[in-house]
Design a protein around this motif. Structure first.
Motif, mmCIF file in Angstrom:
data_model
loop_
_atom_site.group_PDB
_atom_site.id
_atom_site.type_symbol
_atom_site.label_atom_id
_atom_site.label_comp_id
_atom_site.label_asym_id
_atom_site.label_seq_id
_atom_site.Cartn_x
_atom_site.Cartn_y
_atom_site.Cartn_z
ATOM 1 N N TYR A 136 0.827 -1.213 0.000
ATOM 2 C CA TYR A 136 0.000 0.000 0.000
ATOM 3 C C TYR A 136 0.864 1.267 0.000
ATOM 4 O O TYR A 136 0.683 2.158 -0.843
ATOM 5 C CB TYR A 136 -0.931 -0.007 1.211
ATOM 6 C CG TYR A 136 -2.146 0.871 1.049
ATOM 7 C CD1 TYR A 136 -3.319 0.368 0.502
ATOM 8 C CD2 TYR A 136 -2.130 2.209 1.443
ATOM 9 C CE1 TYR A 136 -4.450 1.156 0.355
ATOM 10 C CE2 TYR A 136 -3.247 3.015 1.298
ATOM 11 C CZ TYR A 136 -4.401 2.486 0.748
ATOM 12 O OH TYR A 136 -5.499 3.293 0.594
ATOM 13 N N ASN A 159 -11.691 -2.694 -5.640
ATOM 14 C CA ASN A 159 -11.193 -2.626 -4.264
ATOM 15 C C ASN A 159 -11.116 -1.161 -3.847
ATOM 16 O O ASN A 159 -10.111 -0.487 -4.094
ATOM 17 C CB ASN A 159 -9.831 -3.302 -4.169
ATOM 18 C CG ASN A 159 -9.317 -3.391 -2.736
ATOM 19 O OD1 ASN A 159 -9.885 -2.801 -1.822
ATOM 20 N ND2 ASN A 159 -8.238 -4.136 -2.540
ATOM 21 N N TRP A 160 -12.159 -0.669 -3.205
ATOM 22 C CA TRP A 160 -12.235 0.747 -2.853
ATOM 23 C C TRP A 160 -11.134 1.168 -1.891
ATOM 24 O O TRP A 160 -10.776 2.344 -1.823
ATOM 25 C CB TRP A 160 -13.599 1.066 -2.247
ATOM 26 C CG TRP A 160 -14.644 1.344 -3.278
ATOM 27 C CD1 TRP A 160 -15.577 0.482 -3.752
ATOM 28 C CD2 TRP A 160 -14.857 2.574 -3.983
ATOM 29 N NE1 TRP A 160 -16.360 1.086 -4.710
ATOM 30 C CE2 TRP A 160 -15.948 2.365 -4.863
ATOM 31 C CE3 TRP A 160 -14.230 3.820 -3.956
ATOM 32 C CZ2 TRP A 160 -16.422 3.373 -5.712
ATOM 33 C CZ3 TRP A 160 -14.704 4.825 -4.796
ATOM 34 C CH2 TRP A 160 -15.778 4.598 -5.654
ATOM 35 N N SER A 161 -10.591 0.236 -1.137
ATOM 36 C CA SER A 161 -9.542 0.599 -0.173
ATOM 37 C C SER A 161 -8.293 1.127 -0.862
ATOM 38 O O SER A 161 -7.484 1.815 -0.240
ATOM 39 C CB SER A 161 -9.181 -0.609 0.700
ATOM 40 O OG SER A 161 -8.541 -1.624 -0.058
ATOM 41 N N GLN A 162 -8.148 0.822 -2.151
ATOM 42 C CA GLN A 162 -6.961 1.281 -2.880
ATOM 43 C C GLN A 162 -7.127 2.667 -3.494
ATOM 44 O O GLN A 162 -6.148 3.271 -3.935
ATOM 45 C CB GLN A 162 -6.599 0.282 -3.978
ATOM 46 C CG GLN A 162 -6.158 -1.070 -3.453
ATOM 47 C CD GLN A 162 -5.700 -2.008 -4.549
ATOM 48 O OE1 GLN A 162 -5.546 -1.609 -5.711
ATOM 49 N NE2 GLN A 162 -5.474 -3.272 -4.208
ATOM 50 N N TYR A 204 -13.517 3.449 -10.934
ATOM 51 C CA TYR A 204 -13.881 2.838 -9.657
ATOM 52 C C TYR A 204 -15.381 2.989 -9.395
ATOM 53 O O TYR A 204 -16.067 2.029 -9.029
ATOM 54 C CB TYR A 204 -13.095 3.494 -8.510
ATOM 55 C CG TYR A 204 -11.797 2.802 -8.166
ATOM 56 C CD1 TYR A 204 -10.763 2.709 -9.107
ATOM 57 C CD2 TYR A 204 -11.583 2.253 -6.915
ATOM 58 C CE1 TYR A 204 -9.565 2.090 -8.798
ATOM 59 C CE2 TYR A 204 -10.389 1.625 -6.591
ATOM 60 C CZ TYR A 204 -9.378 1.549 -7.541
ATOM 61 O OH TYR A 204 -8.201 0.918 -7.234
#
Length: 253
Positions: A134, A209-212, A198
């Motif tokens: 990350y 993958n919204w966390s990215q 997204y």
């Protein structure tokens, strides 16, 4: 630069960003469809995606640059504003237009490629490579945007640069960055380049993958601001007053 009002310039920025997503991310999505049907991804595929982005950026610089500066990237807008090369009061309008354009461009991919573009091509949305962490992803995006913004400063903002070839220089540099960093992060170096694909992926039940997403905001904004200040430091013999103009080539007078 032909002076136009903020609304018209914002519309042009939205169109430019939409076309960047449609053609650039759309090419990446189509490549995803091809590889999903059994073809192995190759460096040549990355080159095609890079070329699609490069020619679109070139085209937009020469088409709307005379009206808007052809930022088509929120990180570029913020980077220019951070050193007084773009008025902060106009930043919100540009950002809204760019993000709206990114959504429109992502839906345009669906129109052309159908749901395969979502399910198989992921609408060309950038994502971390298998071995990319990350924080590493943030660093890669920051470095990529630093390179792009540094070239923008030297070829388009600095009035001493030879004018007329800035679109080619910036477009080709963007393509080179994608070939280098595409495997690590998808090489968005543009928050709008990530946001539209997204959002539309999510709306149409794609795999996202919204966390990215934060990677593609934090990294590019940091990289753009650092590049703008670095170029100003190198060119410290000149003063940079706050400008009310928006064109890259006009704003350093």
């Amino acid at each position: 630069m032909e002076k136009t009002n903020l609304l018209k310039r914002s519309i042009a920025e939205g169109i430019g960003t939409a076309l960047l997503i449609l053609i650039g991310a759309g090419t990446a999505a189509y490549n995803g469809i091809i590889t999903a049907h059994g073809s192995a991804a190759t460096l040549a595929d990355a080159g095609i995606v890079a070329f699609a982005h490069a020619i679109t950026i070139m085209g937009m610089i020469y088409t709307i640059g005379k009206f808007t500066g052809a930022h088509i990237n929120p990180a570029v807008t913020i980077g220019l504003a951070s050193i007084g090369k773009f008025p902060w009061k106009e930043v919100p309008a540009y950002l809204i237009a760019q993000f709206a354009g990114s959504i429109a461009g992502a839906y345009g991919i669906v129109v052309i490629l159908g749901l395969d573009g979502v399910i198989l091509g992921n609408l060309g949305a950038p994502g971390l490579g298998m071995t990319t962490g990350y924080l590493q992803g943030i660093a890669v995006e920051a470095i990529a945007t630093f390179i792009l913004m540094f070239v923008i400063m030297g070829t388009a903002v600095d009035q001493r640069a030879y004018k007329g070839l800035e679109g080619i220089a910036i477009g080709l540099m963007a393509g080179g960055i994608i070939m280098l960093a595409g495997g690590a992060t998808g090489a968005a170096f543009n928050p709008a380049r990530a946001f539209g694909p997204y959002l539309v992926n999510s709306v149409l039940d794609g795999n996202i993958n919204w966390s990215q997403l934060a990677i593609y905001f934090i990294g590019p904004i940091i990289g753009s601001i650092v590049a703008a200040f670095t170029y100003r430091m190198i060119d410290s013999s000149r003063e940079y007053p706050v400008s009310t103009k928006t064109s890259f080539t006009e704003s350093v007078k």
